[in-house]
Design a protein around this motif. Structure first.
Motif, PDB file in Angstrom:
ATOM      1  N   SER A   6      31.023 -61.692  53.804  1.00  0.00           N
ATOM      2  CA  SER A   6      32.102 -62.618  54.154  1.00  0.00           C
ATOM      3  C   SER A   6      31.639 -64.069  54.151  1.00  0.00           C
ATOM      4  O   SER A   6      32.396 -64.967  53.792  1.00  0.00           O
ATOM      5  CB  SER A   6      32.695 -62.253  55.516  1.00  0.00           C
ATOM      6  OG  SER A   6      31.712 -62.372  56.527  1.00  0.00           O
ATOM      7  N   ILE A   7      30.402 -64.324  54.521  1.00  0.00           N
ATOM      8  CA  ILE A   7      29.900 -65.704  54.548  1.00  0.00           C
ATOM      9  C   ILE A   7      29.762 -66.237  53.128  1.00  0.00           C
ATOM     10  O   ILE A   7      30.219 -67.341  52.822  1.00  0.00           O
ATOM     11  CB  ILE A   7      28.572 -65.788  55.315  1.00  0.00           C
ATOM     12  CG1 ILE A   7      28.805 -65.414  56.784  1.00  0.00           C
ATOM     13  CG2 ILE A   7      27.966 -67.185  55.200  1.00  0.00           C
ATOM     14  CD1 ILE A   7      27.549 -65.169  57.578  1.00  0.00           C
ATOM     15  N   GLY A  15      35.685 -66.924  43.662  1.00  0.00           N
ATOM     16  CA  GLY A  15      35.317 -65.723  42.919  1.00  0.00           C
ATOM     17  C   GLY A  15      35.137 -64.478  43.759  1.00  0.00           C
ATOM     18  O   GLY A  15      35.071 -63.382  43.232  1.00  0.00           O
ATOM     19  N   GLY A  16      35.004 -64.644  45.075  1.00  0.00           N
ATOM     20  CA  GLY A  16      34.828 -63.493  45.940  1.00  0.00           C
ATOM     21  C   GLY A  16      33.385 -63.088  46.164  1.00  0.00           C
ATOM     22  O   GLY A  16      33.115 -62.109  46.843  1.00  0.00           O
ATOM     23  N   SER A 104      31.435 -55.323  52.666  1.00  0.00           N
ATOM     24  CA  SER A 104      32.152 -56.500  53.161  1.00  0.00           C
ATOM     25  C   SER A 104      33.042 -57.130  52.096  1.00  0.00           C
ATOM     26  O   SER A 104      33.657 -58.156  52.340  1.00  0.00           O
ATOM     27  CB  SER A 104      31.147 -57.563  53.631  1.00  0.00           C
ATOM     28  OG  SER A 104      30.353 -57.086  54.672  1.00  0.00           O
ATOM     29  N   ALA A 105      33.074 -56.551  50.911  1.00  0.00           N
ATOM     30  CA  ALA A 105      33.834 -57.146  49.806  1.00  0.00           C
ATOM     31  C   ALA A 105      35.325 -57.202  50.112  1.00  0.00           C
ATOM     32  O   ALA A 105      35.876 -56.277  50.719  1.00  0.00           O
ATOM     33  CB  ALA A 105      33.613 -56.351  48.518  1.00  0.00           C
ATOM     34  N   ALA A 106      35.963 -58.293  49.693  1.00  0.00           N
ATOM     35  CA  ALA A 106      37.415 -58.390  49.795  1.00  0.00           C
ATOM     36  C   ALA A 106      38.022 -57.389  48.813  1.00  0.00           C
ATOM     37  O   ALA A 106      37.498 -57.202  47.709  1.00  0.00           O
ATOM     38  CB  ALA A 106      37.871 -59.801  49.457  1.00  0.00           C
ATOM     39  N   LYS A 107      39.088 -56.754  49.186  1.00  0.00           N
ATOM     40  CA  LYS A 107      39.691 -55.722  48.323  1.00  0.00           C
ATOM     41  C   LYS A 107      40.054 -56.265  46.943  1.00  0.00           C
ATOM     42  O   LYS A 107      39.939 -55.571  45.950  1.00  0.00           O
ATOM     43  CB  LYS A 107      40.913 -55.117  49.003  1.00  0.00           C
ATOM     44  CG  LYS A 107      40.539 -54.265  50.186  1.00  0.00           C
ATOM     45  CD  LYS A 107      41.751 -53.657  50.841  1.00  0.00           C
ATOM     46  CE  LYS A 107      41.273 -52.838  52.035  1.00  0.00           C
ATOM     47  NZ  LYS A 107      42.332 -52.359  52.867  1.00  0.00           N
ATOM     48  N   TRP A 108      40.483 -57.512  46.876  1.00  0.00           N
ATOM     49  CA  TRP A 108      40.911 -58.070  45.597  1.00  0.00           C
ATOM     50  C   TRP A 108      39.748 -58.359  44.661  1.00  0.00           C
ATOM     51  O   TRP A 108      39.948 -58.600  43.481  1.00  0.00           O
ATOM     52  CB  TRP A 108      41.747 -59.332  45.807  1.00  0.00           C
ATOM     53  CG  TRP A 108      41.032 -60.418  46.551  1.00  0.00           C
ATOM     54  CD1 TRP A 108      41.062 -60.632  47.901  1.00  0.00           C
ATOM     55  CD2 TRP A 108      40.199 -61.442  46.011  1.00  0.00           C
ATOM     56  NE1 TRP A 108      40.291 -61.720  48.234  1.00  0.00           N
ATOM     57  CE2 TRP A 108      39.758 -62.244  47.078  1.00  0.00           C
ATOM     58  CE3 TRP A 108      39.782 -61.768  44.716  1.00  0.00           C
ATOM     59  CZ2 TRP A 108      38.915 -63.338  46.915  1.00  0.00           C
ATOM     60  CZ3 TRP A 108      38.953 -62.857  44.547  1.00  0.00           C
ATOM     61  CH2 TRP A 108      38.529 -63.626  45.637  1.00  0.00           C
ATOM     62  N   GLU A 122      26.097 -51.024  49.357  1.00  0.00           N
ATOM     63  CA  GLU A 122      27.080 -51.262  50.407  1.00  0.00           C
ATOM     64  C   GLU A 122      26.618 -52.357  51.361  1.00  0.00           C
ATOM     65  O   GLU A 122      27.428 -53.094  51.906  1.00  0.00           O
ATOM     66  CB  GLU A 122      27.345 -49.980  51.198  1.00  0.00           C
ATOM     67  CG  GLU A 122      28.134 -48.950  50.415  1.00  0.00           C
ATOM     68  CD  GLU A 122      29.523 -49.442  50.047  1.00  0.00           C
ATOM     69  OE1 GLU A 122      30.285 -49.843  50.937  1.00  0.00           O
ATOM     70  OE2 GLU A 122      29.836 -49.439  48.838  1.00  0.00           O
ATOM     71  N   GLU A 123      25.337 -52.444  51.607  1.00  0.00           N
ATOM     72  CA  GLU A 123      24.743 -53.457  52.484  1.00  0.00           C
ATOM     73  C   GLU A 123      23.667 -54.177  51.676  1.00  0.00           C
ATOM     74  O   GLU A 123      23.745 -54.247  50.466  1.00  0.00           O
ATOM     75  CB  GLU A 123      24.158 -52.791  53.737  1.00  0.00           C
ATOM     76  CG  GLU A 123      25.196 -52.089  54.602  1.00  0.00           C
ATOM     77  CD  GLU A 123      26.159 -53.051  55.282  1.00  0.00           C
ATOM     78  OE1 GLU A 123      25.737 -54.172  55.622  1.00  0.00           O
ATOM     79  OE2 GLU A 123      27.331 -52.688  55.471  1.00  0.00           O
TER      80      GLU A 123
END
Length: 138
Positions: A6-7, A15-16, A104-108, A122-123
């Protein structure tokens, strides 16, 4: 490595994720404006009292345009982590890639549903960015 935490998502733009590259700290040359560069240290868990917070690395940016320039962590003083999009010179095409912090990835922007392009974690991966470069001969 593309970091989806998220940071990194929030400091890198639209870009995410942030593209993490590795550089030797003693090779960083700032040709002008060094006295104006600002830094920010994100808090990982805001619900924890300030005195107990675990802080991320320092992120350096331009105070005029807010461009993220590089990150630095006191734990590894020999390295800097330049923001790839802030580098004006041509960068080599990587031989291998990895996506980290997918939990922590944004779904989009979550790449798990796309064809695999490199390793996915994943981490954090079980090794440092330096070790990843060494293992992948980069």
């Amino acid at each position: 490595m593309r970091c989806h935490c998220s940071i990194c998502r929030k400091t890198s733009g639209g870009g995410g994720y942030t593209v993490n590259i590795l550089g030797q700290a003693d090779t960083l040359r700032i040709t002008r404006g060094a006295d104006t560069i600002k830094s920010y240290r994100a808090v990982k868990e805001k619900s924890v009292p300030v005195a107990e917070q675990v802080l991320c690395q320092n992120r350096y940016f331009c105070p005029t345009c807010a461009s993220y320039l590089w990150a630095y962590d006191d734990k590894w003083p020999q390295w800097i982590y330049p923001y790839a999009s802030a580098i004006d010179s041509e960068l080599p095409v990587p031989k291998a890639t990895a996506s980290i912090m997918l939990g922590s990835a944004a779904k989009w922007t979550d790449p798990r549903g796309l064809p695999v392009n490199g390793e996915q974690f994943e981490e954090y991966p079980p090794y440092s960015l330096e070790e990843w470069h060494r293992v992948h001969d980069q």
